[in-house]
Scaffold this active site. Structure first.
Site, PDB file in Angstrom:
ATOM      1  N   LYS A 120       0.873  -1.181   0.000  1.00 50.93           N
ATOM      2  CA  LYS A 120       0.000   0.000   0.000  1.00 50.93           C
ATOM      3  C   LYS A 120       0.901   1.220   0.000  1.00 50.93           C
ATOM      4  CE  LYS A 120      -4.381   1.107   0.079  1.00 50.93           C
ATOM      5  NZ  LYS A 120      -5.566   0.429  -0.458  1.00 50.93           N
ATOM      6  N   ASP A 160      -6.834   4.359  -4.844  1.00 46.68           N
ATOM      7  CA  ASP A 160      -7.540   4.220  -3.567  1.00 46.68           C
ATOM      8  C   ASP A 160      -8.174   5.594  -3.330  1.00 46.68           C
ATOM      9  OD1 ASP A 160      -7.911   2.370  -1.108  1.00 46.68           O
ATOM     10  OD2 ASP A 160      -7.239   4.211  -0.162  1.00 46.68           O
TER      11      ASP A 160
END
Ligand code: NDP
Length: 447
Positions: A120, A160
Site C-alpha cells: 500500500k 484508492d
C-alpha cells in the site's frame, strides 16, 4: 499471540490503526496455530513490513510556490506474488494507516486466489481544491521517486481514496517516461492504454456479489431490500449501481461533509446525477436535496461521525467511505433497526466494538478484506491482460469477477465452519488468507 501483539505495541506505539488490524487477525489465528504450530514463526515475520519507503515529494503549485508532501510505499509481503495494493492521497495518510491497509491487503490478495503479495502507499497530499495542473505536477513528482521501487514483477500500485483514473493516468505517463518502457506497472489504467474493463466497477460490484452470497445462506436476497450506502466515491457508486441491478433500494449516500437520505430511493437517474457531480468534481453531496424532492441532508460532525446515517432503518448496510466510520453506538442502531447484513466496501469501516455487536446479534457481517477484494482481483485480471497483451470484454471480466467473489465467500464460509466458528466471516477470511501466505513464507525459508 499476546507476546506477538505486545511486540507490535512496543515497536510502534503510535500506530493505532495498525494495532487494530493486527489484533483482529491475531485473535482469529489462535485456533490455526494450535493446529499448525509450525506457522507461528510466519506470524511473527508477517507483522513486520518487508520494506517501507518514505520520500519527499516537492512540487510547485499554480502560484509558483514550492509545496512539500510526504510519499510512502509499504511493501508488506511478497511471498505469493509481486506486492499489490493501492495508493491513497489524503491529508490523513501516515505510516500507521498505510501499514494497516498493507497488512489487510496481504490477506485480501491471498483470498482472491491470484498470485499477488500485499502493499500500500500514498501521500498526505490533498487533491481536493487543487487544479488539474497541480494534481498532474504532484503525481509526476511522486512518481519521480516511486518509479525506482516498483515494477511489473515487483510491485504494482493502483488507486484508492483520492487516486482515480486522472491520477493513475498522470502517474503512468511519468513512469513510462522515466523507465522508457510501456509495461503493466499500475492498474486502474484507462481502457485506451491497457486498463481493464470493469475495473472501475469491480470493488462495488464485487461487494454486492459477496453480500448476495451471504444473504443466500439465510434464504434472503437483494430483491426489495432497503440498503444504506456511505460514501459517494468509486466503491459507493458502483455498490449502489449493483444493488439497483439486483432489485434493491438504496436510500443513503454521503461524503466527508455530510449525508443524504432519500426514502423514495436513489434510482438510476439520481445515481447518474451523483456520479456526474462527484466524478467531474462539480460539487458536494448536499446539492442532492435541491435536485430531488423528498430527500434530506444532514451535515456530519467532525469525522468519522455520520450523524445518524446508520440510524436509518435498512435491511443491508454497505459502509463504503473510510476506516472506522461505524462505531459501537451506530452498530447498535443498525441492530435495533433489524439490519440483516452489513458488508464492508471500505477497508475496516467498522470498529472492533461494532463488529462484536454484529456478531452478538447474529447479523451477517462481511469484513472488507473479503467483501471488497473484487477491486484487487480485477486489478489482478488487468495484470494478466497486460502480460498477455490482450483485452477481455466487459462480460468476460464481470463473469470472472463474479466467480472470484463466489469463491472468496465459499472459502471464508467453509474455513470458519472448519475452525469451529460458523458464520464468522472475519475468522474465515483471516484464516483462509493466512494459510496460503504462511505456507509460502515457510516454504521459502522465512526470509
Ligand atoms: P474515493 O476517494 O473514490 O471515495 C471516498 C468517499 O468516501 C468519498 O465520498 C469521500 O468523501 C468519503 N470519505 C473519504 N474520507 C472520509 C472521511 N474521513 N470521512 C467521511 N467520508 C470520507 O475512494 P474509494 O471509493 O476508492 O475508496 C473508499 C474505501 O474503499 C476506502 O476505504 C478504500 O481503501 C476502500 N477500497 C477501495 C478500493 C477501490 O478499488 N477503489 C478497493 C478496496 C477498498 P469526499 O468526496 O468528501 O472526499
Amino acid at each position: 499471540m499476546k507476546i506477538i501483539y505486545d511486540e507490535v505495541l512496543l515497536r510502534d506505539p503510535n500506530q493505532p490503526e495498525f494495532h487494530q488490524a493486527v489484533e483482529e487477525v491475531l485473535t482469529s489465528l489462535s485456533p490455526v496455530i494450535q493446529e499448525h504450530p509450525g506457522y507461528l514463526p510466519a506470524v511473527r515475520a508477517m507483522i513486520e513490513a518487508e520494506r517501507i519507503i518514505q520520500f519527499r515529494v516537492p512540487w510547485y503549485d499554480d502560484k509558483g510556490k514550492l509545496q512539500v508532501n510526504r510519499g510512502f510505499r509499504i511493501q508488506m509481503n511478497g511471498a505469493i506474488g509481486p506486492y499489490k495494493g493501492g495508493l491513497r492521497f489524503h491529508p490523513s495518510v501516515n505510516q500507521s494507516i498505510l501499514k494497516f491497509l498493507a497488512f489487510e491487503q496481504v490477506f485480501k490478495n491471498s483470498l482472491t486466489g491470484l498470485p499477488m503479495g500485499g502493499g500500500k502507499g500514498g501521500s498526505d497530499f490533498n487533491p481536493k481544491g487543487k487544479t488539474d495542473g497541480e494534481v498532474m505536477r504532484f503525481c509526476q513528482a511522486f512518481m519521480m521517486e516511486l518509479w525506482r521501487h516498483i515494477g511489473a514483477n515487483l510491485d504494482v500500485p493502483a488507486g484508492d481514496i483520492g487516486v482515480g483514473g486522472r491520477e493513475i493516468g498522470y502517474l503512468f505517463g511519468m513512469y513510462k517516461k522515466l523507465a522508457n518502457e510501456f509495461t503493466g506497472i499500475l492498474t486502474g489504467k484507462g481502457p485506451s492504454y491497457g486498463g481493464s474493463l470493469i475495473r472501475p466497477e469491480a470493488t462495488g460490484y464485487g461487494l454486492v456479489y459477496f453480500a448476495k452470497e451471504m444473504l443466500a445462506t439465510k434464504d434472503k436476497s437483494f430483491e426489495g431490500a432497503v440498503c444504506s450506502v456511505s460514501g459517494s466515491g468509486n466503491v459507493a457508486q458502483f455498490a449502489a449501481e449493483k444493488v439497483l441491478h439486483l432489485g434493491g433500494k438504496v436510500v443513503t449516500m454521503s461524503d466527508s461533509s455530510g449525508w443524504i437520505h432519500d426514502p423514495l430511493g436513489i434510482n438510476k437517474e439520481k445515481l447518474e446525477w451523483i456520479m456526474d457531480l462527484k466524478n467531474n468534481r462539480r460539487g458536494r453531496i448536499s446539492e442532492y436535496v435541491g435536485q430531488f424532492e423528498g430527500s434530506t441532508y444532514t451535515k456530519s460532525e467532525p469525522e468519522p461521525a455520520f450523524n445518524g446515517l446508520w440510524g436509518v432503518k435498512v435491511d443491508v448496510a454497505l459502509p463504503c467511505a473510510t476506516q472506522n466510520e461505524v462505531n459501537e453506538q451506530e452498530a447498535k442502531l443498525l441492530a435495533d433497526n433489524g439490519v440483516i447484513a452489513v458488508a464492508e466496501g471500505a477497508n475496516m469501516p467498522c470498529t472492533p466494538e461494532a463488529v462484536a455487536i454484529f456478531h452478538e446479534h447474529g447479523i451477517l457481517f462481511a469484513p472488507g478484506k473479503a467483501s471488497n477484494a473484487g477491486g484487487v482481483a480485477t486489478s489482478g485480471l488487468e495484470m494478466s491482460q497486460n502480460s498477455l497483451r490482450l483485452a477481455w470484454s466487459s462480460e468476460e471480466v464481470d463473469e470472472k469477477l463474479h466467480k472470484i467473489m463466489i469463491n472468496i465467500h465459499k472459502n471464508a464460509y467453509e474455513t470458519a465452519e472448519k475452525y469451529g466458528m460458523p458464520g464468522n466471516y472475519v475468522a474465515g477470511a483471516n484464516i483462509a488468507g493466512f494459510l496460503k501466505v504462511a505456507e509460502a513464507m515457510t516454504a521459502q525459508g522465512l526470509i
